[in-house]
Write an enzyme that holds these catalytic residues in place. Structure first.
Site, PDB file in Angstrom:
ATOM      1  N   GLY A  10       6.439 -14.466   5.456  1.00 38.04           N
ATOM      2  CA  GLY A  10       7.409 -15.562   5.422  1.00 38.04           C
ATOM      3  C   GLY A  10       7.063 -16.651   6.424  1.00 38.04           C
ATOM      4  O   GLY A  10       7.096 -17.839   6.120  1.00 38.04           O
ATOM      5  N   LYS A  50      -2.080  -5.019  -8.245  1.00 37.18           N
ATOM      6  CA  LYS A  50      -1.844  -4.921  -6.792  1.00 37.18           C
ATOM      7  C   LYS A  50      -1.068  -3.640  -6.486  1.00 37.18           C
ATOM      8  O   LYS A  50      -1.328  -2.964  -5.486  1.00 37.18           O
ATOM      9  CB  LYS A  50      -1.074  -6.164  -6.304  1.00 37.18           C
ATOM     10  CG  LYS A  50      -0.686  -6.104  -4.847  1.00 37.18           C
ATOM     11  CD  LYS A  50      -1.114  -7.326  -4.061  1.00 37.18           C
ATOM     12  CE  LYS A  50      -0.970  -7.123  -2.554  1.00 37.18           C
ATOM     13  NZ  LYS A  50       0.168  -7.794  -1.973  1.00 37.18           N
TER      14      LYS A  50
HETATM   15  O1  KPL Z   1      -1.873  -4.813   0.670  1.00 37.68           O
HETATM   16  C1  KPL Z   1      -2.185  -3.973   1.458  1.00 37.68           C
HETATM   17  C2  KPL Z   1      -1.141  -3.495   2.396  1.00 37.68           C
HETATM   18  O2  KPL Z   1      -1.429  -3.239   3.547  1.00 37.68           O
HETATM   19  O3  KPL Z   1       0.011  -3.403   1.946  1.00 37.68           O
HETATM   20  C3  KPL Z   1      -3.557  -3.380   1.438  1.00 37.68           C
HETATM   21  C4  KPL Z   1      -4.341  -3.965   0.296  1.00 37.68           C
HETATM   22  C5  KPL Z   1      -3.454  -1.902   1.278  1.00 37.68           C
HETATM   23  C6  KPL Z   1      -4.359  -3.742   2.662  1.00 37.68           C
HETATM   24  O4  KPL Z   1      -4.005  -3.079   3.791  1.00 37.68           O
END
Ligand code: KPL
Length: 301
Positions: A15, A182
């Protein structure tokens, strides 16, 4: 300077990163649960420090603004409450921009919000340096899309604004697939590193490597049933590429566990476990990790 006003609710690392960039090109207000200093310092990936005045307020004291954009940058589990608090005080129906991980609040808030809803999926890396600012650890890219497919032009406009503000952004027409991709990466990395309290790169070593492989097998089977197309290189290669690229990171879920905060287990593992159940798939690794996080967060909180 563009006149469209941006309200950012959720002054965590993401943010504040978004706010500190947008403040250079548009009017920005940031609202959180508690008061934060009005001067915030951004440390760029090149190590340059920039202190920027920001209009900081709390949700309880939010004036009746009529922003063009309402960005929700809270954790997934706080998104509904933050949305309600903000909308109760705002005039009009802003364009709602959802920056959450996982795939849970996006379809839910899309149904609730009367105005356009855009989803952002970002690979920007940032962490907080206390109340005073944020470190932009690694530059990434932000994809913007909408689940209804009706707001392509709005996605383009916001992507153009973010690019002007110095954050790389692109409007896409397949945001649902990108959010699932993702989510797959987060599901393969986050619960394991949180469970074993390791940096992402340690997943490459024994005994963790085969655990990653098994989690990705389960995730890939679920994705096939849900109809999410695999990334061009395949699920395993995608996950190992991200582990390689973020080897030194403490993933967000590990940071949450270490700080005693709730984790995003429901937003990340919830949609996978629900789909597995719907399709009668066996997912022992994902279930065990969910069980650990459910118990762990109770005792750690
Ligand atoms: O998006 C991430 C997170 O920390 O939430 C990753 C890709 C796992 C990188 O640390």
């Amino acid at each position: 300077m563009n006149d469209a006003m941006h309200l950012i609710v959720g002054p965590g690392a993401l943010g504040r990163l978004v706010a500190l960039h947008l403040a250079g090109v548009a009017p920005v207000t940031v609202a959180g649960r508690r008061t934060l200093p009005a001067a915030q310092t951004l440390v760029t990936p090149e190590g340059i420090r920039r202190t920027v005045p920001l209009d900081m307020t709390t949700l309880a004291e939010l004036p009746p603004l009529a922003p063009a954009y309402l960005h929700l940058t809270t954790k997934a589990y706080d998104a509904h409450a933050a949305y309600e608090s903000a909308m109760a005080r705002l005039a009009g129906d802003p364009i709602l921009v959802l920056w959450q991980n996982g795939y849970q609040v996006q379809p839910e808030l899309q149904r609730r919000h009367p105005g356009p809803v855009l989803c952002a999926s970002t690979t920007e890396g940032a962490w907080l340096t206390g109340d005073e600012g944020v470190t932009h650890a690694g530059r990434g890219i932000t994809y913007l899309g909408d689940l209804s497919g009706h707001h392509v032009e709005r996605c383009r406009e916001l992507a153009a604004t973010l690019n002007r503000a110095g954050l790389t952004a692109e409007a896409v027409t397949d945001i649902e697939t990108r959010l699932w991709h993702k989510l797959a990466i987060n599901a393969a990395i986050n619960p394991l590193v949180a469970r074993y309290r390791i940096r992402n790169g340690q997943l490459r070593d024994r005994p963790f490597r085969p655990m990653v492989e098994r989690v990705v097998d389960e995730v890939a089977a679920i994705m096939a049933k849900v109809g999410v197309s695999p990334p061009p290189a395949g699920w395993h290669t995608l996950v190992w590429q991200v582990i390689e690229g973020t080897a030194n990171n403490r993933a967000s879920m590990l940071q949450d566990v270490l700080a005693g905060r709730p984790t995003e287990r429901d937003a990340i593992l919830g949609p996978l476990l629900a789909a597995a159940q719907r399709h009668g798939l066996d997912t022992p690794c994902l279930e065990a990790l969910y069980g650990y996080l459910a118990r762990g967060s109770v005792t750690l909180r």
